[in-house]
Scaffold this motif. Structure first.
Motif, PDB file in Angstrom:
ATOM      1  N   HIS A 240       6.797   3.140  -8.445  1.00 17.33           N
ATOM      2  CA  HIS A 240       6.094   4.430  -8.403  1.00 17.33           C
ATOM      3  C   HIS A 240       4.659   4.232  -7.950  1.00 17.33           C
ATOM      4  CE1 HIS A 240       9.190   6.238 -10.946  1.00 17.33           C
ATOM      5  NE2 HIS A 240       9.156   5.121 -11.647  1.00 17.33           N
ATOM      6  N   CYS A 241       4.024   5.331  -7.522  1.00 22.51           N
ATOM      7  CA  CYS A 241       2.576   5.329  -7.333  1.00 22.51           C
ATOM      8  C   CYS A 241       1.988   6.324  -8.328  1.00 22.51           C
ATOM      9  CB  CYS A 241       2.188   5.721  -5.911  1.00 22.51           C
ATOM     10  SG  CYS A 241       0.393   5.890  -5.749  1.00 22.51           S
ATOM     11  N   PRO A 242       1.386   5.837  -9.425  1.00 17.57           N
ATOM     12  CA  PRO A 242       0.833   6.758 -10.438  1.00 17.57           C
ATOM     13  C   PRO A 242      -0.242   7.686  -9.870  1.00 17.57           C
ATOM     14  CG  PRO A 242       0.928   4.517 -11.284  1.00 17.57           C
ATOM     15  CD  PRO A 242       1.227   4.437  -9.815  1.00 17.57           C
ATOM     16  N   ILE A 243      -0.959   7.255  -8.843  1.00 19.23           N
ATOM     17  CA  ILE A 243      -2.011   8.115  -8.257  1.00 19.23           C
ATOM     18  C   ILE A 243      -1.376   9.317  -7.576  1.00 19.23           C
ATOM     19  CG2 ILE A 243      -3.887   8.184  -6.535  1.00 19.23           C
ATOM     20  CD1 ILE A 243      -4.708   5.483  -7.584  1.00 19.23           C
ATOM     21  N   CYS A 244      -0.290   9.100  -6.837  1.00 23.07           N
ATOM     22  CA  CYS A 244       0.401  10.231  -6.194  1.00 23.07           C
ATOM     23  C   CYS A 244       1.152  11.087  -7.215  1.00 23.07           C
ATOM     24  CB  CYS A 244       1.374   9.723  -5.133  1.00 23.07           C
ATOM     25  SG  CYS A 244       0.538   9.180  -3.635  1.00 23.07           S
ATOM     26  N   GLU A 245       1.648  10.465  -8.283  1.00 28.85           N
ATOM     27  CA  GLU A 245       2.417  11.234  -9.268  1.00 28.85           C
ATOM     28  C   GLU A 245       1.525  12.069 -10.186  1.00 28.85           C
ATOM     29  OE1 GLU A 245       5.122   8.548 -11.238  1.00 28.85           O
ATOM     30  OE2 GLU A 245       6.398   8.401  -9.449  1.00 28.85           O
TER      31      GLU A 245
ATOM     32  N   LEU B  10       0.855  -1.198   0.000  1.00 25.57           N
ATOM     33  CA  LEU B  10       0.000   0.000   0.000  1.00 25.57           C
ATOM     34  C   LEU B  10       0.886   1.242   0.000  1.00 25.57           C
ATOM     35  CD1 LEU B  10      -1.474  -2.061   2.435  1.00 25.57           C
ATOM     36  CD2 LEU B  10      -3.279  -0.472   1.798  1.00 25.57           C
ATOM     37  N   CYS B  11       0.498   2.245  -0.792  1.00 28.74           N
ATOM     38  CA  CYS B  11       1.195   3.531  -0.804  1.00 28.74           C
ATOM     39  C   CYS B  11       0.809   4.287   0.478  1.00 28.74           C
ATOM     40  CB  CYS B  11       0.794   4.318  -2.049  1.00 28.74           C
ATOM     41  SG  CYS B  11       1.365   6.025  -2.008  1.00 28.74           S
ATOM     42  N   VAL B  12       1.810   4.742   1.207  1.00 29.21           N
ATOM     43  CA  VAL B  12       1.550   5.399   2.497  1.00 29.21           C
ATOM     44  C   VAL B  12       0.825   6.737   2.298  1.00 29.21           C
ATOM     45  CG1 VAL B  12       2.692   6.499   4.486  1.00 29.21           C
ATOM     46  CG2 VAL B  12       3.447   4.239   3.696  1.00 29.21           C
ATOM     47  N   THR B  13       1.145   7.459   1.222  1.00 29.84           N
ATOM     48  CA  THR B  13       0.588   8.810   1.038  1.00 29.84           C
ATOM     49  C   THR B  13      -0.870   8.794   0.609  1.00 29.84           C
ATOM     50  OG1 THR B  13       2.795   9.521   0.431  1.00 29.84           O
ATOM     51  CG2 THR B  13       1.011  11.062  -0.035  1.00 29.84           C
ATOM     52  N   CYS B  14      -1.249   7.897  -0.332  1.00 33.43           N
ATOM     53  CA  CYS B  14      -2.643   7.897  -0.801  1.00 33.43           C
ATOM     54  C   CYS B  14      -3.421   6.668  -0.331  1.00 33.43           C
ATOM     55  CB  CYS B  14      -2.702   8.031  -2.323  1.00 33.43           C
ATOM     56  SG  CYS B  14      -2.169   6.578  -3.223  1.00 33.43           S
ATOM     57  N   GLY B  15      -2.733   5.668   0.203  1.00 29.71           N
ATOM     58  CA  GLY B  15      -3.425   4.492   0.734  1.00 29.71           C
ATOM     59  C   GLY B  15      -3.793   3.449  -0.301  1.00 29.71           C
TER      60      GLY B  15
HETATM   61 ZN   LIG Z   1       0.035   6.911  -3.732  1.00 25.83          ZN
END
Ligand SMILES: [Zn+2]
Ligand SMILES: [Zn+2]
Length: 297
Positions: free
Chosen positions: A47-52, A30-35
Motif C-alpha cells: 500500500h501507499c499510506p500517503i495516497c490512502e 516509488l509510488c507513481v501517484t504521489c511520487g
Molecule cells: Zn502514493
C-alpha cells in the motif's frame, strides 16, 4: 563462466558491505501517484499510506510502483533560474503530484526546499555547479518523494522535517532531523515556520533576501496560489476539496503575519508561474479574511 563468477562475488561483497553498514537490500520503490519513495524491499510495498490518506487518492487503475532506474529512463529535471539566488527544479513529463522543488542560495550553503521524485546524473551535475546542497527542508509529506536519495547524492545533507509528520516518513534515514516547536532557524537567515493546517506539522520556509531583499515565502501547498495570483487558499485536501476550519485559518495567518515577505512561491507552475510576484502579505491577509467570511455559518 569466469565473468559470471566474478560478478556474483562482487554482488556478494557489495551485499555484505551494505549489511555491515546497516542498509537494507532490495529496491526503494516509488509510488507513481504521489511520487513517494519507500524503504528498500524485495518486492513493491502492498500500500501507499500517503495516497490512502483522505487528503490524497489511490490511482483509479490501482496502486502502481516504479523504480528510480525506470524514472531516469523516462523523465528529466528542468532547472530554471526564477530570480537571483533561486532555481526551480521541475520533473518533466509530470511525475507524482507534479510539484516543483527550489534550490535557494544562502550564506552557509544552498537549501533544497521541497523535493521531486527524480534524481539523476544530469541533475546532480547541474546542482553541483550551482553550489550543491547543504540542507533540505520539505513542507509536508506530499513532497517527501525521494528526499533521502537527494540527501545521499549530496553528502548526506540533513533533512529538516517537523516531528508531527514522523508517521508519514516512508523511508526512514539518519539524515532526517525532526524538529519540534513552532520555528527553526536554519543558516543564512532562512527560517522554517510551522503553521499547521493542511498537515499538523506543515512548515513554510521564509527566505528574507528573496524578492530583491523584500522577502519571499516558500509556501509549497499552503497558502496555495490560485489561478488568479492575487488570491491564495488553504485546504485540508486540495484534490478532495476538504476545507480547513476557522481556527486553523486564523492560526496560519498568525504564523505568517510577522514574517516580512513580498513574494510567494507555490508548489506548481500555475500558468507557467505559480508566483504571487508582489504584495504577497496583503494577498494572504485578504484571502484569509474572505475565506473566514465564506465559512462563517
Ligand atoms: Zn502514493
Ligand atoms: Zn499537499
Amino acid at each position: 563462466m569466469k565473468e559470471a563468477t566474478g560478478s556474483t562475488a562482487a554482488i556478494a561483497a557489495l551485499s555484505s558491505v551494505r549489511a555491515a553498514a546497516g542498509e537494507a537490500s532490495g529496491t526503494a520503490y516509488l509510488c507513481v501517484t504521489c511520487g513517494t519513495q519507500f524503504a528498500e524491499s524485495a518486492k513493491p510495498p502492498a500500500h501507499c499510506p500517503i495516497c490512502e490518506d483522505e487528503r490524497q487518492y489511490v490511482n483509479p487503475d490501482g496502486q502502481k510502483w516504479t523504480t528510480m532506474e525506470e524514472l531516469r529512463a523516462s523523465h528529466r529535471n528542468v532547472i530554471k533560474e526564477e530570480e537571483a539566488g533561486l532555481h526551480s527544479i521541475n520533473t518533466e513529463p509530470k511525475f507524482g503530484i507534479g510539484q516543483r522543488a527550489f534550490l535557494i542560495r544562502a550564506e552557509g550553503g544552498n537549501v533544497l526546499w521541497d523535493c521531486v521524485g527524480l534524481v539523476d546524473d544530469a541533475t546532480i551535475a547541474r546542482v553541483k555547479e550551482l553550489g550543491g546542497i547543504a540542507a533540505i527542508a520539505v513542507s509536508h509529506p506530499h513532497y517527501y518523494t525521494a528526499m533521502v536519495e537527494w540527501s545521499r547524492a549530496f553528502g548526506g545533507a540533513p533533512i529538516h522535517l517537523h516531528e508531527a509528520e514522523r508517521q508519514w516518513v516512508m523511508r526512514p534515514d539518519p539524515c532526517i532531523r525532526f524538529w519540534s516547536g513552532e520555528t527553526l532557524a536554519l543558516h543564512g537567515g532562512l527560517k522554517l515556520v510551522r503553521t499547521g493546517g493542511h498537515f499538523e506539522g506543515y512548515q513554510v520556509l521564509h527566505w528574507p533576501s528573496g524578492a530583491g531583499g523584500r522577502g519571499a515565502l516558500m509556501a509549497g501547498d499552503q497558502p496555495q496560489i490560485c489561478m488568479d495570483p492575487k488570491q491564495v487558499s488553504f485546504m485540508y485536501s486540495y484534490p478532495n476539496y476538504i476545507p480547513l476550519n476557522g481556527s486553523q485559518i486564523r492560526r496560519i495567518v498568525e504564523c505568517l503575519d510577522p514574517l516580512p515577505f513580498d513574494r510567494i512561491y507555490g508548489a506548481f507552475f500555475i500558468r507557467g508561474k505559480g508566483i504571487v510576484p508582489t504584495r504577497g502579505k496583503e494577498v494572504v491577509l485578504h484571502s484569509a479574511d474572505r475565506y473566514l467570511r465564506a465559512i462563517r455559518g
